[in-house]
Write an enzyme that holds these catalytic residues in place. Sequence first.
Site, PDB file in Angstrom:
ATOM      1  N   LYS A  84     -25.571 -14.915  32.932  1.00 53.60           N
ATOM      2  CA  LYS A  84     -24.533 -14.828  33.966  1.00 53.60           C
ATOM      3  C   LYS A  84     -23.836 -16.183  34.064  1.00 53.60           C
ATOM      4  O   LYS A  84     -24.492 -17.233  34.152  1.00 53.60           O
ATOM      5  CB  LYS A  84     -25.193 -14.457  35.290  1.00 53.60           C
ATOM      6  CG  LYS A  84     -24.316 -13.704  36.232  1.00 53.60           C
ATOM      7  CD  LYS A  84     -25.173 -13.161  37.374  1.00 53.60           C
ATOM      8  CE  LYS A  84     -24.315 -12.591  38.468  1.00 53.60           C
ATOM      9  NZ  LYS A  84     -25.119 -12.317  39.663  1.00 53.60           N
ATOM     10  N   VAL A  85     -22.507 -16.132  34.068  1.00 51.81           N
ATOM     11  CA  VAL A  85     -21.702 -17.354  33.956  1.00 51.81           C
ATOM     12  C   VAL A  85     -20.586 -17.297  34.997  1.00 51.81           C
ATOM     13  O   VAL A  85     -19.887 -16.289  35.089  1.00 51.81           O
ATOM     14  CB  VAL A  85     -21.066 -17.427  32.535  1.00 51.81           C
ATOM     15  CG1 VAL A  85     -20.218 -18.668  32.382  1.00 51.81           C
ATOM     16  CG2 VAL A  85     -22.130 -17.343  31.447  1.00 51.81           C
TER      17      VAL A  85
END
Length: 218
Positions: A84-85
Site C-alpha cells: 500500500k502506497v
Amino acid sequence: MKLFVDTGDTEEVRRAADWGILDGVTTNPTLIAKSGKGFKETVVKICELVPEGEISAEVVATDYDTMLKEAHEIASWHPNIVVKVPLIESGIKLVRTLTDEEIKTNVTLVFTVSQALLAAKAGATFISNFVGRVDDMSDDGMAAVADTVAMVDTFGFESEVLVASVRHPLHVVQAVQAGAHIATMPIKVMEMLFKHPLTDSGLTRFLSDWNNAGLSIF
Ligand code: E4P
C-alpha cells in the site's frame, strides 16, 4: 465484487474469514498501531488467516529510496501481500517501479478522479478511493468513485477501484451501484450487512410455526 475487512485486529480477520465470503484485508499504519502488535507478525498472521486473500500493508516512508526498501521488505513476507502506497509524487514513482517488478500495489489516500488517473497510469493493482472522510466534510465522497470506475472502464485500465473509508452499509450499496470492484470496511459495518428486521421477524415466525406443528427434519 470483492469484500475486504479493514482492520489490524487478527481476531476480527478470523471472524470475517469464518463466514467464507472474505476476499482480502486492508490495514493502514493507524490500524496496525491500534492493534498493539508488531507490523510483520500482524500482517503475516492475517495472510495465514485468509490464505486466498489479498492483504494490503502500507509503507511509512515518504522518500522514494526508503519507500522502495520498505516495499521490498513488506512484499517479501508473504506472496499474497499488496504493498500500500500513498498518493504522493514519490508514491506514484514507486508504484511504477513495483508494477514493473510485478509486485501488487494499492494506492491509498485517493480522493479525486485526477489522482486516480495517476495511480491507474502507474499500474496500480487497486485504487483506494476514500469516501467517509469526504462525507465527513459535507461533500459527496462517492462521486469520485463513480468517476473513477467510469475512467477505468472508458480507457481500459487494469486497476480495480476499491471503496475505502466506508462508514455504514449505505456506502456499500452505493459502491455496488457505482460498479466498484472492491469495498473494504470495518467488521462492524460488515456485520450490519447481515441485518434486516424482517429477516429476524420472518425467521421467528417460520420457526414458531414449524415447532407448533411438531415437525422435524430427521
Ligand atoms: C483503507 O484502506 C483505509 O485503511 C480505511 O478505509 C480508512 O478508513 P477511515 O477513514 O475510517 O480511517
